[in-house]
Design an enzyme around this catalytic site. Structure first.
Site, mmCIF file in Angstrom:
data_model
loop_
_atom_site.group_PDB
_atom_site.id
_atom_site.type_symbol
_atom_site.label_atom_id
_atom_site.label_comp_id
_atom_site.label_asym_id
_atom_site.label_seq_id
_atom_site.Cartn_x
_atom_site.Cartn_y
_atom_site.Cartn_z
ATOM 1 N N GLY A 70 -3.090 -2.094 -0.879
ATOM 2 C CA GLY A 70 -3.027 -1.140 0.213
ATOM 3 C C GLY A 70 -3.083 -1.460 1.563
ATOM 4 N N PRO A 82 -2.828 -6.869 -3.571
ATOM 5 C CG PRO A 82 -3.114 -8.763 -2.278
ATOM 6 C CD PRO A 82 -3.718 -8.120 -3.656
ATOM 7 N N GLY A 83 0.269 -5.923 -2.654
ATOM 8 C CA GLY A 83 1.721 -6.172 -2.568
ATOM 9 C C GLY A 83 2.383 -6.138 -1.296
ATOM 10 N NE ARG A 84 3.147 -1.037 2.541
ATOM 11 C CZ ARG A 84 4.101 -0.144 2.419
ATOM 12 N NH1 ARG A 84 5.074 -0.295 2.872
ATOM 13 N NH2 ARG A 84 3.874 0.805 1.279
ATOM 14 C CB CYS A 142 29.129 10.304 1.713
ATOM 15 S SG CYS A 142 30.602 9.065 1.457
ATOM 16 C CD GLU A 143 22.689 11.242 0.211
ATOM 17 O OE1 GLU A 143 21.519 11.593 0.905
ATOM 18 O OE2 GLU A 143 22.626 11.259 -0.754
ATOM 19 C CE1 TYR A 147 5.944 -0.918 -3.572
ATOM 20 C CE2 TYR A 147 4.946 -1.861 -1.138
ATOM 21 C CZ TYR A 147 4.787 -1.489 -2.605
ATOM 22 O OH TYR A 147 3.494 -1.649 -3.239
HETATM 23 C C1 LIG Z 1 1.196 0.141 -5.294
HETATM 24 C C2 LIG Z 1 0.085 -0.497 -6.013
HETATM 25 C C3 LIG Z 1 -0.573 -1.641 -5.345
HETATM 26 C C4 LIG Z 1 -0.009 -2.307 -4.238
HETATM 27 O O1 LIG Z 1 0.101 -1.672 -2.879
HETATM 28 P P1 LIG Z 1 0.488 -2.390 -1.427
HETATM 29 O O2 LIG Z 1 0.182 -1.321 -0.562
HETATM 30 O O3 LIG Z 1 1.803 -3.032 -1.751
HETATM 31 O O4 LIG Z 1 -0.730 -3.287 -1.160
HETATM 32 C C5 LIG Z 1 -1.620 -2.087 -5.933
HETATM 33 N N1 LIG Z 1 -2.220 -1.424 -7.158
HETATM 34 C C6 LIG Z 1 -1.715 -0.340 -7.563
HETATM 35 C C7 LIG Z 1 -2.114 0.223 -8.680
HETATM 36 C C8 LIG Z 1 -0.571 0.238 -6.978
HETATM 37 O O5 LIG Z 1 0.076 1.368 -7.632
#
Ligand SMILES: *Cc1c(COP(=O)(O)O)cnc(C)c1O
Length: 421
Positions: free
Chosen positions: A239, A276-278, A346-347, A375
């Site tokens: 997050g 962490p992803g984002r 087309c939106e 994402y």
């Molecule tokens: C989406 C998600 C993440 C990653 O969130 P980021 O904002 O991309 O860091 C981690 N854990 C869970 C359970 C998620 O659903």
């Protein structure tokens, strides 16, 4: 910091001119920097130095197997939310003991895949899900390691579609019910409780909501231990936000986030997992597109690109801002212009930016969307029968297509006309 910089008047991805990639693969495409991915993973890993920990990259942010292999080879674990993501992590060579399985609606088939292939833990989100996993584990003659995701009822202060830690959200069990639910889990012979899980949302730009949630988790951990549960792992979710604009407020650094984790939870002596992803992938990727037309409207000019909302949905879906920069570095004193930057779909929702000030552009010019690594490609669709756009990975002076663009024939061949039609 990322590795997409102007050099000799041209935007580069590490040491490769973006224009060269465009010439080789055609536009639009996604382009990732290996050095940036690596750097971001290491920032988290180092932030938790001195505590037993595992950084589990949330692969839903960008799930190309090449990216997973790069991170997995550095020692990263993976957070997966579907059987498909589990299979991707395994295909990248990540061992099951480094994979955590999150998600609010895991099916029995997905549980079976992960239990047979090896799994570090399931993060469970409801009592019916607990019962389902118990049944699947017993059927396979194994014991499933689990945490239970608690919903701490804190406001993550982020976009409503990606806030997950308020009591009205579908995620986790209310923290007030946790002791009861943990007691139920402990009574199920197919489950072994190993810890607590929490994830309050995405693109958080302040530490305070994390701190609130983690303080609640610390209290709960003590209570659950007093109840006799062996709480040895804390999965703190992902997050942490990224800067989408150069001027905007700067989100907390992973080092500050790590320090706060140690401060709020260090005394428990648990193994720490973060997801962490984002922050790992977001600024490690750009989307490159060409200008098809410059169209003069009434009182506004439109830059019509060959990329559209199906390729990068974040502006349409989350009202997200992406910096959009010319691949040819603007010259000082160049002609300024203001555009609505749109795609061909087309939106009206297919609008990337309104009244964006930039340098004047012409047909055929290349632009890059910054911060598109997370994402982006994973949320793409073939709406308007636009084939999924390719992904390219750069390392130093090398680049490779890590997912090719399907031909129109390949896209259409997936459809099937029944014999009775
Ligand atoms: C989406 C998600 C993440 C990653 O969130 P980021 O904002 O991309 O860091 C981690 N854990 C869970 C359970 C998620 O659903």
């Amino acid at each position: 910091m990322d590795h997409f910089l102007y050099r000799n008047g041209e935007l580069h991805a590490e040491d490769v001119p973006v224009r060269d990639i465009a010439a080789a693969v055609g536009t639009p495409f996604y382009c990732y920097s290996a050095a940036t991915l690596e750097r971001h993973y290491r920032l988290f890993d180092e932030a938790l130095d001195g505590t037993d920990h595992l950084v589990c990259y949330a692969i839903k942010a960008a799930s190309n197997v090449a990216i997973l292999k790069l991170l997995g080879d550095l020692g990263a674990g993976m957070d997966v939310v579907s059987g498909g993501e589990y299979a991707r992590a395994r295909a990248a060579g990540v061992p099951g003991e480094r994979i955590v399985f999150s998600g609010v609606g895991k099916t029995r088939d997905e549980m079976r895949i992960a239990l047979m292939g090896g799994i570090r833990q399931f993060n469970l989100e409801s009592e019916p899900e607990m019962e389902a996993l118990n049944a699947v584990a017993l059927e396979l003659g194994v014991v499933a390691p689990v945490t239970i995701r608690v919903n701490p009822d804190v406001d993550a202060q982020t976009h409503a579609k990606i806030a997950t830690g308020k009591s009205e959200n579908k995620f986790g069990i209310p923290i007030s019910k946790a002791r009861k639910v943990y007691a139920e889990a402990a009574a199920l012979p197919g489950l072994e409780v190993v810890g607590i899980d929490v994830h309050i949302g995405s693109q958080l730009t302040q530490l305070a909501p994390f701190r609130q949630a983690y303080e609640k988790v610390a209290v709960l951990a003590q209570e659950l231990r007093a109840d006799g549960h062996d709480i040895r792992r804390l999965d703190l979710g992902g997050g942490l936000g990224i800067p989408y604009t150069r001027s905007n407020e700067v989100p907390p650094l992973p080092s500050d986030y790590g320090a706060m984790i140690k401060e709020t939870l260090g005394h428990l002596g648990c193994e720490i997992e973060i997801e962490p992803g984002r922050l790992v992938a977001g600024n490690a990727g750009i989307m490159v597109s060409s200008v098809i037309y410059v169209k003069e409207g009434e009182g506004r000019n439109f830059l019509i690109l060959d990329a559209a909302m199906n390729d990068l949905v974040r502006p349409a879906m989350y009202d997200a801002h992406h910096d959009i920069v010319p691949v040819a570095e603007p010259v000082p004193g160049g002609e300024p212009a203001t555009y609505d930057i749109v795609g061909p779909v087309c939106e009206t929702g297919d609008t990337f930016a309104r009244s964006r000030e930039m340098t004047a552009m012409q047909q055929g010019d290349l632009v890059a969307f910054r911060s598109a690594g997370a994402y982006g490609a994973v949320m793409a669709s073939e709406y308007n029968s636009r084939p999924l756009i390719p992904e390219v990975l750069v390392r130093g002076d090398q680049f490779a297509v890590i997912r090719p663009r399907p031909s129109l024939e390949e896209m259409i061949e997936r459809d099937n006309i029944p014999s009775w039609l």
